[in-house]
Design a protein around this motif. Structure first.
Motif, PDB file in Angstrom:
ATOM      1  N   PRO A 153     -65.255 -17.664 101.766  1.00  0.00           N
ATOM      2  CA  PRO A 153     -65.472 -19.097 101.526  1.00  0.00           C
ATOM      3  C   PRO A 153     -65.903 -19.372 100.084  1.00  0.00           C
ATOM      4  N   ALA A 154     -65.835 -20.650  99.714  1.00  0.00           N
ATOM      5  CA  ALA A 154     -66.290 -21.097  98.390  1.00  0.00           C
ATOM      6  C   ALA A 154     -66.861 -22.501  98.543  1.00  0.00           C
ATOM      7  N   LEU A 155     -67.793 -22.859  97.662  1.00  0.00           N
ATOM      8  CA  LEU A 155     -68.342 -24.209  97.648  1.00  0.00           C
ATOM      9  C   LEU A 155     -67.838 -24.913  96.399  1.00  0.00           C
ATOM     10  N   LEU A 156     -67.035 -25.966  96.594  1.00  0.00           N
ATOM     11  CA  LEU A 156     -66.497 -26.699  95.453  1.00  0.00           C
ATOM     12  C   LEU A 156     -67.586 -27.584  94.863  1.00  0.00           C
ATOM     13  N   PHE A 157     -67.851 -27.383  93.573  1.00  0.00           N
ATOM     14  CA  PHE A 157     -68.950 -28.078  92.901  1.00  0.00           C
ATOM     15  C   PHE A 157     -68.396 -28.930  91.768  1.00  0.00           C
ATOM     16  N   SER A 158     -68.647 -30.241  91.835  1.00  0.00           N
ATOM     17  CA  SER A 158     -68.115 -31.157  90.818  1.00  0.00           C
ATOM     18  C   SER A 158     -69.174 -31.576  89.810  1.00  0.00           C
ATOM     19  N   GLY A 159     -70.453 -31.332  90.138  1.00  0.00           N
ATOM     20  CA  GLY A 159     -71.521 -31.862  89.300  1.00  0.00           C
ATOM     21  C   GLY A 159     -71.962 -33.235  89.749  1.00  0.00           C
ATOM     22  N   GLY A 160     -71.339 -33.752  90.831  1.00  0.00           N
ATOM     23  CA  GLY A 160     -71.719 -35.040  91.376  1.00  0.00           C
ATOM     24  C   GLY A 160     -72.813 -34.907  92.428  1.00  0.00           C
ATOM     25  N   LYS A 161     -73.378 -36.039  92.829  1.00  0.00           N
ATOM     26  CA  LYS A 161     -74.544 -36.030  93.714  1.00  0.00           C
ATOM     27  C   LYS A 161     -74.258 -35.397  95.067  1.00  0.00           C
ATOM     28  N   ASP A 162     -73.017 -35.547  95.569  1.00  0.00           N
ATOM     29  CA  ASP A 162     -72.697 -35.010  96.890  1.00  0.00           C
ATOM     30  C   ASP A 162     -72.647 -33.479  96.866  1.00  0.00           C
ATOM     31  N   SER A 163     -72.023 -32.913  95.838  1.00  0.00           N
ATOM     32  CA  SER A 163     -71.975 -31.444  95.764  1.00  0.00           C
ATOM     33  C   SER A 163     -73.348 -30.876  95.392  1.00  0.00           C
ATOM     34  N   ILE A 164     -74.149 -31.648  94.650  1.00  0.00           N
ATOM     35  CA  ILE A 164     -75.520 -31.220  94.350  1.00  0.00           C
ATOM     36  C   ILE A 164     -76.339 -31.192  95.652  1.00  0.00           C
ATOM     37  N   THR A 165     -76.119 -32.184  96.515  1.00  0.00           N
ATOM     38  CA  THR A 165     -76.770 -32.198  97.824  1.00  0.00           C
ATOM     39  C   THR A 165     -76.344 -30.987  98.650  1.00  0.00           C
ATOM     40  N   LEU A 166     -75.061 -30.626  98.592  1.00  0.00           N
ATOM     41  CA  LEU A 166     -74.578 -29.437  99.305  1.00  0.00           C
ATOM     42  C   LEU A 166     -75.289 -28.174  98.831  1.00  0.00           C
ATOM     43  N   VAL A 167     -75.524 -28.081  97.525  1.00  0.00           N
ATOM     44  CA  VAL A 167     -76.215 -26.911  96.988  1.00  0.00           C
ATOM     45  C   VAL A 167     -77.641 -26.831  97.560  1.00  0.00           C
ATOM     46  N   ARG A 168     -78.337 -27.979  97.635  1.00  0.00           N
ATOM     47  CA  ARG A 168     -79.676 -27.972  98.218  1.00  0.00           C
ATOM     48  C   ARG A 168     -79.610 -27.539  99.686  1.00  0.00           C
TER      49      ARG A 168
END
Length: 302
Positions: A31-46
């Motif tokens: 798997p991979a986590l797509l990270f855009s630098g936007g608030k939604d992907s930042i929330t996913l990281v948390r």
């Protein structure tokens, strides 16, 4: 709604998202986590930190870089990855252009946003990812409202709305054939306000462009855009200094700002609560046609 009930509701959303992230880790090999630098992907990281710490993430972060990103976003991404100590893989749209796989758009409204799909599919193929986690939410846009939490894509990265699987009682079916992959949306059931309330509760830092700041802007197709050479500006573009912020973060060529005095997170929550325009209303690429997002998703877009 009382603060106590609000926290209970956020706890439920958080628990569902953590469950989905752990399902991905259990069901998929790469798997991979797509990270855009936007608030939604930042929330996913948390959420990933809550799901897997103190261990390492069972997936790398993947950023598809158009080369036309806001500098604040790239600086935030690099600082965050350094803090996390996790692996970052960057796919560059410029490489796809240089290899002749995509053609740079011409004209005043040219954007690299649509070109990301090819770079994304190439990155998935290169690293043999079988699941890609993203921060899309059903409240963002009509095509996204149709999509399941586990969304199967064929060997060409294409999405067929008619081939979706039932998801009853939070049971997610990750079984795929060779060459297929699954796009996973752990915060699918969240709203824009839910995300902001969670960011406030968790005290998550965000790129500064989400908060009101002074910036040189131009008006393009009725939208406020950040003045930048990547917008193919000419003498008709009048640069004006305005106090703005961005509700959504993407390629500079298609992400519009909104006039705002929301300097603090509480101000942003009040502003969103009163707004009648969705955050995707600030994305020029969604305005091409009524079915613009669905057409791109069928072609492999996230």
């Amino acid at each position: 709604m009382t603060q106590h009930n609000q926290l209970d509701y956020l706890d439920e959303l958080e628990a569902e998202a953590i469950h989905i992230l752990r399902e991905v880790a259990g069901q998929f090999e790469r798997p991979a986590l797509l990270f855009s630098g936007g608030k939604d992907s930042i929330t996913l990281v948390r959420l990933a930190e809550k799901a897997f710490r103190p261990g390492k993430f069972p997936f790398p972060l993947v950023h598809i870089d158009t080369g036309h990103n806001f500098i604040e976003t790239i600086e935030y991404r690099d600082a965050m990855v350094k803090r996390l100590g996790e692996k970052l893989i960057v796919g560059h749209v410029q490489d796809s252009i240089d290899q002749g796989k995509v053609v740079e758009q011409k004209g005043k409204n040219a954007s690299r946003n649509a070109l990301q799909t090819v770079t994304l599919l190439d990155t998935i193929a290169e690293h043999k990812f079988d699941a890609c986690i993203g921060g899309a939410r059903r409240d963002e846009e009509k095509a996204r409202a149709k999509e399941r939490i586990f969304s199967v894509r064929d060997e060409f990265g294409q999405w067929d709305p008619k081939r979706q699987r039932p998801e009853l009682w939070n049971i997610y079916n990750g079984k795929i054939h060779k060459g297929e992959n699954v796009r996973v949306f752990p915060i699918s059931n969240w709203t824009e306000l839910d995300v902001w309330n969670y960011i406030r509760r968790e005290k998550i830092d965000l790129p500064t462009i989400y908060f009101a700041h002074e910036r040189d802007t131009i008006v393009r197709n009725g939208q406020l855009m950040a003045a930048s050479p990547v917008l193919n500006m000419d003498e008709d573009d009048v640069i004006t200094r305005r106090t703005v912020r961005f509700r959504t973060v993407g390629d500079m060529t298609c992400t519009a700002a909104v006039s705002s005095d929301a300097f603090l997170i509480d101000d942003i929550i009040d502003e969103i609560s009163a707004s009648k325009i969705s955050e995707r209303g600030a994305r020029m690429d969604d305005k091409v046609s009524e079915a613009a997002m669905e057409d791109r998703k069928k072609g492999g877009y996230f």
